[in-house]
Design a protein around this motif. Structure first.
Motif, PDB file in Angstrom:
ATOM      1  N   CYS A  50      13.506  55.711 -23.680  1.00 26.00           N
ATOM      2  CA  CYS A  50      13.361  54.295 -24.040  1.00 26.00           C
ATOM      3  C   CYS A  50      13.823  53.428 -22.870  1.00 26.00           C
ATOM      4  O   CYS A  50      14.979  53.508 -22.451  1.00 26.00           O
ATOM      5  CB  CYS A  50      14.186  53.966 -25.271  1.00 26.00           C
ATOM      6  N   PRO A  51      12.925  52.593 -22.315  1.00 26.04           N
ATOM      7  CA  PRO A  51      13.294  51.823 -21.123  1.00 26.04           C
ATOM      8  C   PRO A  51      14.428  50.828 -21.342  1.00 26.04           C
ATOM      9  O   PRO A  51      15.140  50.497 -20.408  1.00 26.04           O
ATOM     10  CB  PRO A  51      12.017  51.082 -20.740  1.00 26.04           C
ATOM     11  N   ILE A  52      14.606  50.359 -22.576  1.00 21.28           N
ATOM     12  CA  ILE A  52      15.682  49.399 -22.800  1.00 21.28           C
ATOM     13  C   ILE A  52      16.778  49.942 -23.703  1.00 21.28           C
ATOM     14  O   ILE A  52      17.653  49.204 -24.144  1.00 21.28           O
ATOM     15  CB  ILE A  52      15.141  48.056 -23.339  1.00 21.28           C
ATOM     16  N   GLN A  53      16.718  51.251 -23.966  1.00 19.14           N
ATOM     17  CA  GLN A  53      17.796  51.956 -24.671  1.00 19.14           C
ATOM     18  C   GLN A  53      18.090  51.396 -26.055  1.00 19.14           C
ATOM     19  O   GLN A  53      19.242  51.108 -26.385  1.00 19.14           O
ATOM     20  CB  GLN A  53      19.068  51.947 -23.818  1.00 19.14           C
ATOM     21  N   VAL A  54      17.074  51.247 -26.900  1.00 22.34           N
ATOM     22  CA  VAL A  54      17.290  50.698 -28.233  1.00 22.34           C
ATOM     23  C   VAL A  54      17.275  51.747 -29.346  1.00 22.34           C
ATOM     24  O   VAL A  54      17.497  51.411 -30.498  1.00 22.34           O
ATOM     25  CB  VAL A  54      16.278  49.580 -28.581  1.00 22.34           C
ATOM     26  N   MET A  55      17.042  53.001 -29.003  1.00 19.25           N
ATOM     27  CA  MET A  55      17.045  54.053 -30.025  1.00 19.25           C
ATOM     28  C   MET A  55      18.492  54.406 -30.349  1.00 19.25           C
ATOM     29  O   MET A  55      19.281  54.716 -29.453  1.00 19.25           O
ATOM     30  CB  MET A  55      16.281  55.279 -29.553  1.00 19.25           C
ATOM     31  N   GLU A  56      18.828  54.353 -31.631  1.00 27.25           N
ATOM     32  CA  GLU A  56      20.201  54.572 -32.062  1.00 27.25           C
ATOM     33  C   GLU A  56      20.288  55.770 -32.998  1.00 27.25           C
ATOM     34  O   GLU A  56      19.386  56.012 -33.796  1.00 27.25           O
ATOM     35  CB  GLU A  56      20.726  53.344 -32.798  1.00 27.25           C
ATOM     36  N   MET A  57      21.396  56.498 -32.912  1.00 30.75           N
ATOM     37  CA  MET A  57      21.641  57.612 -33.833  1.00 30.75           C
ATOM     38  C   MET A  57      21.949  57.060 -35.215  1.00 30.75           C
ATOM     39  O   MET A  57      22.709  56.105 -35.352  1.00 30.75           O
ATOM     40  CB  MET A  57      22.827  58.444 -33.371  1.00 30.75           C
ATOM     41  N   VAL A  58      21.367  57.695 -36.221  1.00 33.02           N
ATOM     42  CA  VAL A  58      21.645  57.324 -37.602  1.00 33.02           C
ATOM     43  C   VAL A  58      22.179  58.555 -38.318  1.00 33.02           C
ATOM     44  O   VAL A  58      21.505  59.582 -38.394  1.00 33.02           O
ATOM     45  CB  VAL A  58      20.368  56.809 -38.310  1.00 33.02           C
ATOM     46  N   GLU A  59      23.384  58.455 -38.810  1.00 29.52           N
ATOM     47  CA  GLU A  59      24.025  59.522 -39.574  1.00 29.52           C
ATOM     48  C   GLU A  59      24.013  60.856 -38.836  1.00 29.52           C
ATOM     49  O   GLU A  59      23.963  61.924 -39.456  1.00 29.52           O
ATOM     50  CB  GLU A  59      23.352  59.668 -40.936  1.00 29.52           C
ATOM     51  N   ASN A  60      24.015  60.828 -37.524  1.00 35.42           N
ATOM     52  CA  ASN A  60      23.971  62.054 -36.711  1.00 35.42           C
ATOM     53  C   ASN A  60      22.868  63.010 -37.138  1.00 35.42           C
ATOM     54  O   ASN A  60      23.029  64.229 -37.096  1.00 35.42           O
ATOM     55  CB  ASN A  60      25.316  62.770 -36.722  1.00 35.42           C
ATOM     56  N   SER A  61      21.719  62.450 -37.571  1.00 37.16           N
ATOM     57  CA  SER A  61      20.630  63.335 -37.993  1.00 37.16           C
ATOM     58  C   SER A  61      19.254  62.898 -37.490  1.00 37.16           C
ATOM     59  O   SER A  61      18.338  63.701 -37.453  1.00 37.16           O
ATOM     60  CB  SER A  61      20.598  63.454 -39.517  1.00 37.16           C
ATOM     61  N   TYR A  62      19.097  61.627 -37.120  1.00 37.06           N
ATOM     62  CA  TYR A  62      17.828  61.161 -36.566  1.00 37.06           C
ATOM     63  C   TYR A  62      18.069  59.884 -35.775  1.00 37.06           C
ATOM     64  O   TYR A  62      19.154  59.322 -35.814  1.00 37.06           O
ATOM     65  CB  TYR A  62      16.767  60.947 -37.656  1.00 37.06           C
ATOM     66  N   PHE A  63      17.045  59.465 -35.034  1.00 41.08           N
ATOM     67  CA  PHE A  63      17.133  58.242 -34.241  1.00 41.08           C
ATOM     68  C   PHE A  63      16.254  57.165 -34.863  1.00 41.08           C
ATOM     69  O   PHE A  63      15.221  57.461 -35.470  1.00 41.08           O
ATOM     70  CB  PHE A  63      16.672  58.492 -32.802  1.00 41.08           C
ATOM     71  N   SER A  64      16.660  55.930 -34.702  1.00 42.38           N
ATOM     72  CA  SER A  64      15.901  54.803 -35.224  1.00 42.38           C
ATOM     73  C   SER A  64      16.015  53.645 -34.231  1.00 42.38           C
ATOM     74  O   SER A  64      17.074  53.434 -33.642  1.00 42.38           O
ATOM     75  CB  SER A  64      16.465  54.385 -36.579  1.00 42.38           C
ATOM     76  N   PRO A  65      14.927  52.889 -34.040  1.00 45.78           N
ATOM     77  CA  PRO A  65      14.982  51.792 -33.075  1.00 45.78           C
ATOM     78  C   PRO A  65      15.684  50.559 -33.640  1.00 45.78           C
ATOM     79  O   PRO A  65      15.612  50.288 -34.832  1.00 45.78           O
ATOM     80  CB  PRO A  65      13.510  51.485 -32.819  1.00 45.78           C
ATOM     81  N   ASP A  66      16.360  49.841 -32.786  1.00 48.39           N
ATOM     82  CA  ASP A  66      16.897  48.534 -33.144  1.00 48.39           C
ATOM     83  C   ASP A  66      15.747  47.558 -32.934  1.00 48.39           C
ATOM     84  O   ASP A  66      15.396  47.221 -31.797  1.00 48.39           O
ATOM     85  CB  ASP A  66      18.085  48.185 -32.257  1.00 48.39           C
ATOM     86  N   CYS A  73       6.639  49.342 -26.911  1.00 51.46           N
ATOM     87  CA  CYS A  73       5.864  49.930 -25.813  1.00 51.46           C
ATOM     88  C   CYS A  73       5.268  51.289 -26.175  1.00 51.46           C
ATOM     89  O   CYS A  73       4.266  51.704 -25.603  1.00 51.46           O
ATOM     90  CB  CYS A  73       6.715  50.047 -24.560  1.00 51.46           C
ATOM     91  N   GLY A  74       5.894  52.035 -27.098  1.00 53.48           N
ATOM     92  CA  GLY A  74       5.363  53.311 -27.540  1.00 53.48           C
ATOM     93  C   GLY A  74       5.798  54.511 -26.723  1.00 53.48           C
ATOM     94  O   GLY A  74       5.359  55.630 -26.986  1.00 53.48           O
ATOM     95  N   ILE A  75       6.655  54.311 -25.743  1.00 53.09           N
ATOM     96  CA  ILE A  75       7.115  55.440 -24.922  1.00 53.09           C
ATOM     97  C   ILE A  75       7.859  56.453 -25.787  1.00 53.09           C
ATOM     98  O   ILE A  75       7.672  57.664 -25.634  1.00 53.09           O
ATOM     99  CB  ILE A  75       7.976  54.954 -23.743  1.00 53.09           C
ATOM    100  N   CYS A  76       8.659  55.986 -26.724  1.00 49.36           N
ATOM    101  CA  CYS A  76       9.403  56.902 -27.593  1.00 49.36           C
ATOM    102  C   CYS A  76       8.450  57.807 -28.370  1.00 49.36           C
ATOM    103  O   CYS A  76       8.667  59.016 -28.470  1.00 49.36           O
ATOM    104  CB  CYS A  76      10.309  56.129 -28.549  1.00 49.36           C
ATOM    105  N   ALA A  77       7.381  57.239 -28.903  1.00 46.89           N
ATOM    106  CA  ALA A  77       6.400  58.013 -29.665  1.00 46.89           C
ATOM    107  C   ALA A  77       5.682  59.021 -28.771  1.00 46.89           C
ATOM    108  O   ALA A  77       5.422  60.156 -29.169  1.00 46.89           O
ATOM    109  CB  ALA A  77       5.397  57.089 -30.334  1.00 46.89           C
ATOM    110  N   LYS A  78       5.382  58.603 -27.547  1.00 45.94           N
ATOM    111  CA  LYS A  78       4.677  59.474 -26.606  1.00 45.94           C
ATOM    112  C   LYS A  78       5.543  60.661 -26.184  1.00 45.94           C
ATOM    113  O   LYS A  78       5.043  61.765 -25.996  1.00 45.94           O
ATOM    114  CB  LYS A  78       4.294  58.644 -25.377  1.00 45.94           C
ATOM    115  N   GLU A  79       6.836  60.446 -26.044  1.00 46.17           N
ATOM    116  CA  GLU A  79       7.740  61.489 -25.561  1.00 46.17           C
ATOM    117  C   GLU A  79       8.276  62.400 -26.657  1.00 46.17           C
ATOM    118  O   GLU A  79       8.826  63.454 -26.358  1.00 46.17           O
ATOM    119  CB  GLU A  79       8.916  60.866 -24.812  1.00 46.17           C
TER     120      GLU A  79
END
Length: 95
Positions: A50-66, A73-79
């Motif tokens: 993520c170019p602006i570092q907005v993906m956050e850990m949720v409950e130490n089980s998955y990531f979610s964007p702020d 931009c969709g980079i997270c989905a692509k990667e």
């Protein structure tokens, strides 16, 4: 070096301590990433790329964007190696 007291997220390349460097998205994003918690293997690639570092850990089980700062931009989905992130049109969500 002082920390940014105005905003939670700034790009890793930024040394912004001034509100003029605000990176909030506003209402111009056309798509948003939606994470399928069942598919997410918690690898962190979305957060790493993520170019602006907005993906956050949720409950130490998955990531979610702020979504206040996500640019859509969709980079997270692509990667994502498990295709756990889908880019969905903003129009599909009610305000």
């Amino acid at each position: 070096m002082s920390s940014n007291k105005f905003f939670k997220h700034e790009g890793p390349w930024s040394d912004a301590n001034d509100p003029l460097m605000c990176s909030d998205t506003g209402d111009w994003r056309s798509k948003r990433p939606v994470v399928d918690k069942e598919k997410c293997i918690f690898c962190g690639f979305c957060a790493i790329y993520c170019p602006i570092q907005v993906m956050e850990m949720v409950e130490n089980s998955y990531f979610s964007p702020d979504l206040d700062f996500c640019k859509g931009c969709g980079i997270c989905a692509k990667e994502c190696p498990k295709n756990a992130i889908s880019m969905i049109a903003e129009g599909d969500f009610k305000k």
